[in-house]
Design a protein around this motif. Sequence first.
Motif, PDB file in Angstrom:
ATOM      1  N   SER A 284       0.761  -1.165  -0.035  1.00 16.73           N
ATOM      2  CA  SER A 284       0.105  -0.128   0.001  1.00 16.73           C
ATOM      3  C   SER A 284       0.644   1.150  -0.110  1.00 16.73           C
ATOM      4  N   LEU A 285       1.959   1.186   0.737  1.00 17.64           N
ATOM      5  CA  LEU A 285       2.817   2.406   0.706  1.00 17.64           C
ATOM      6  C   LEU A 285       3.590   2.587  -0.641  1.00 17.64           C
ATOM      7  N   ALA A 286       3.756   1.434  -1.160  1.00 19.18           N
ATOM      8  CA  ALA A 286       4.530   1.417  -2.592  1.00 19.18           C
ATOM      9  C   ALA A 286       3.280   1.947  -3.765  1.00 19.18           C
ATOM     10  N   ALA A 287       1.885   1.677  -3.418  1.00 17.34           N
ATOM     11  CA  ALA A 287       1.021   2.095  -4.239  1.00 17.34           C
ATOM     12  C   ALA A 287       0.776   3.444  -4.155  1.00 17.34           C
ATOM     13  N   LEU A 288       1.187   4.288  -3.061  1.00 14.81           N
ATOM     14  CA  LEU A 288       1.164   5.561  -2.710  1.00 14.81           C
ATOM     15  C   LEU A 288       2.235   6.255  -3.122  1.00 14.81           C
ATOM     16  N   ASP A 289       3.125   5.585  -4.150  1.00 15.53           N
ATOM     17  CA  ASP A 289       4.345   6.247  -4.769  1.00 15.53           C
ATOM     18  C   ASP A 289       5.633   6.401  -3.506  1.00 15.53           C
ATOM     19  N   LYS A 290       5.587   5.565  -2.379  1.00 12.85           N
ATOM     20  CA  LYS A 290       6.628   5.424  -1.481  1.00 12.85           C
ATOM     21  C   LYS A 290       7.632   4.369  -2.011  1.00 12.85           C
TER      22      LYS A 290
ATOM     23  N   SER B 207      -2.070 -17.175  -1.058  1.00 16.99           N
ATOM     24  CA  SER B 207      -1.855 -18.296  -1.726  1.00 16.99           C
ATOM     25  C   SER B 207      -1.558 -17.840  -3.335  1.00 16.99           C
ATOM     26  N   PHE B 208      -2.036 -16.863  -3.855  1.00 15.99           N
ATOM     27  CA  PHE B 208      -1.613 -16.335  -5.191  1.00 15.99           C
ATOM     28  C   PHE B 208      -0.522 -15.434  -5.300  1.00 15.99           C
ATOM     29  N   GLY B 209       0.255 -15.365  -3.984  1.00 12.25           N
ATOM     30  CA  GLY B 209       1.469 -14.693  -4.070  1.00 12.25           C
ATOM     31  C   GLY B 209       1.442 -13.166  -4.391  1.00 12.25           C
ATOM     32  N   LYS B 210       0.295 -12.649  -4.163  1.00  7.45           N
ATOM     33  CA  LYS B 210      -0.029 -11.118  -4.087  1.00  7.45           C
ATOM     34  C   LYS B 210      -0.556 -10.579  -2.807  1.00  7.45           C
ATOM     35  N   PRO B 211      -0.187  -9.164  -2.867  1.00  7.58           N
ATOM     36  CA  PRO B 211      -0.946  -8.467  -1.638  1.00  7.58           C
ATOM     37  C   PRO B 211      -2.091  -8.219  -2.039  1.00  7.58           C
ATOM     38  N   VAL B 212      -2.971  -8.041  -1.263  1.00  5.67           N
ATOM     39  CA  VAL B 212      -4.683  -7.773  -1.400  1.00  5.67           C
ATOM     40  C   VAL B 212      -4.625  -6.760  -2.410  1.00  5.67           C
ATOM     41  N   ILE B 213      -4.000  -5.763  -2.590  1.00  7.74           N
ATOM     42  CA  ILE B 213      -4.522  -4.533  -3.436  1.00  7.74           C
ATOM     43  C   ILE B 213      -4.312  -4.961  -4.646  1.00  7.74           C
ATOM     44  N   ALA B 214      -3.117  -5.975  -4.894  1.00  3.68           N
ATOM     45  CA  ALA B 214      -3.040  -6.516  -6.414  1.00  3.68           C
ATOM     46  C   ALA B 214      -3.976  -7.796  -6.664  1.00  3.68           C
ATOM     47  N   PHE B 215      -4.680  -8.261  -5.748  1.00  3.43           N
ATOM     48  CA  PHE B 215      -5.473  -9.312  -5.661  1.00  3.43           C
ATOM     49  C   PHE B 215      -6.938  -8.966  -6.136  1.00  3.43           C
ATOM     50  N   ASP B 216      -7.301  -7.983  -5.059  1.00  2.42           N
ATOM     51  CA  ASP B 216      -8.723  -7.287  -5.291  1.00  2.42           C
ATOM     52  C   ASP B 216      -8.726  -6.231  -4.790  1.00  2.42           C
TER      53      ASP B 216
ATOM     54  N   LEU C 205      -4.799   0.302   2.443  1.00  7.79           N
ATOM     55  CA  LEU C 205      -4.511   1.675   1.991  1.00  7.79           C
ATOM     56  C   LEU C 205      -4.961   2.826   2.934  1.00  7.79           C
ATOM     57  N   SER C 206      -5.790   2.716   3.940  1.00  9.57           N
ATOM     58  CA  SER C 206      -6.200   3.590   4.772  1.00  9.57           C
ATOM     59  C   SER C 206      -4.977   3.755   5.764  1.00  9.57           C
ATOM     60  N   LEU C 207      -4.574   2.317   6.159  1.00 12.22           N
ATOM     61  CA  LEU C 207      -3.359   2.326   7.047  1.00 12.22           C
ATOM     62  C   LEU C 207      -2.204   3.240   6.712  1.00 12.22           C
ATOM     63  N   ALA C 208      -1.939   2.760   5.472  1.00  9.27           N
ATOM     64  CA  ALA C 208      -0.697   3.395   4.734  1.00  9.27           C
ATOM     65  C   ALA C 208      -0.665   4.853   4.940  1.00  9.27           C
ATOM     66  N   LYS C 209      -1.847   5.550   4.394  1.00 14.15           N
ATOM     67  CA  LYS C 209      -2.086   6.937   4.504  1.00 14.15           C
ATOM     68  C   LYS C 209      -2.198   7.388   6.036  1.00 14.15           C
ATOM     69  N   GLU C 210      -2.570   6.807   6.714  1.00 14.86           N
ATOM     70  CA  GLU C 210      -2.525   7.153   8.125  1.00 14.86           C
ATOM     71  C   GLU C 210      -0.892   7.364   8.672  1.00 14.86           C
ATOM     72  N   LEU C 211      -0.247   6.346   8.264  1.00 19.37           N
ATOM     73  CA  LEU C 211       1.106   6.171   8.577  1.00 19.37           C
ATOM     74  C   LEU C 211       1.756   7.395   7.974  1.00 19.37           C
ATOM     75  N   ILE C 212       1.666   7.715   6.836  1.00 21.71           N
ATOM     76  CA  ILE C 212       2.086   8.819   6.102  1.00 21.71           C
ATOM     77  C   ILE C 212       2.022  10.113   6.554  1.00 21.71           C
ATOM     78  N   ASP C 213       0.725  10.412   6.987  1.00 24.39           N
ATOM     79  CA  ASP C 213       0.166  11.512   7.389  1.00 24.39           C
ATOM     80  C   ASP C 213       0.839  11.821   8.829  1.00 24.39           C
ATOM     81  N   ASN C 214       0.719  10.729   9.745  1.00 24.66           N
ATOM     82  CA  ASN C 214       1.464  10.949  11.202  1.00 24.66           C
ATOM     83  C   ASN C 214       2.946  11.303  10.665  1.00 24.66           C
TER      84      ASN C 214
END
Length: 261
Positions: A26-32, A224-233, A243-252
């Motif tokens: 999720s951090l990677a998806a947010l360009d980190k 089991s598909f070798g994917k993080p959940v954002i790539a899976f669904d 994604l919400s957690l990643a945003k909260e972490l970045i904001d903090n």
Amino acid sequence: MGKIISIANQKGGVGKTTTSINLAASLAALDKKTLLIDADPQANSTSGCGLDPKSIKKSLYECMVDQLSIKEAILETETPNLDILPSHLDLVGAEIELINLEEREMILKGILSQIKNDYDYILIDCSPSLGLITVNALTASDSVIIPVQCEFFALEGLGKLLNTIKIVQKRLNPELNIEGLLLTMYDSRLRLSNQVVEEVRQHFDALVFETVIHRNSKISEAPSFGKPVIAFDIDSKGAANYLSLAKELIDNNEKVTATSK
């Protein structure tokens, strides 16, 4: 300079590896630019990112025991902006092999100093123990995220982990902070889940992340598909939570950076 965060809890089954993989993605998806370090001999973060641990020739073990350069062991994943330092079953023996070395708790810190400037975030998936590898991770980290499952024994063992963190702060890493407690496996239909959330927030107040990770079938299926959940669904509740957690972490962290200037 990248921030190094351990994800630790010596209690198994609390969503530690799940959080490591999905928060990193999720951090990677947010360009980190993000590095995930698999510091668990079970190598579940490695397989959860689509790599076969049995085919890994250069891992965290070789870096810690054989002084292999970390840059030689880091691999790219299928997720843009996300690299991984994989694990291998050999890591089980590392604690015994390192036990007689001087400053053995500082080995990982020295390794990570070579690449800390290359990433925005470095996440370490710790094993479910408080052994030497986990102590190395805490000594190398700026902070620690503690996943706590919304179940009956949620707070069991938490005191022991907090005590270990205090010892590491006192003797090895005075800069180590608690990034936050993360409530995982939450089921809003269960009274027990709601009681645990209330109890943890009451006990730890500002230390608890606002984001809560719900129990979600897509989170369970994705590895089991070798994917993080954002790539899976991407549309799943699990993807939205992380994604919400990643945003909260970045904001903090951006708030802390702004106030320290």
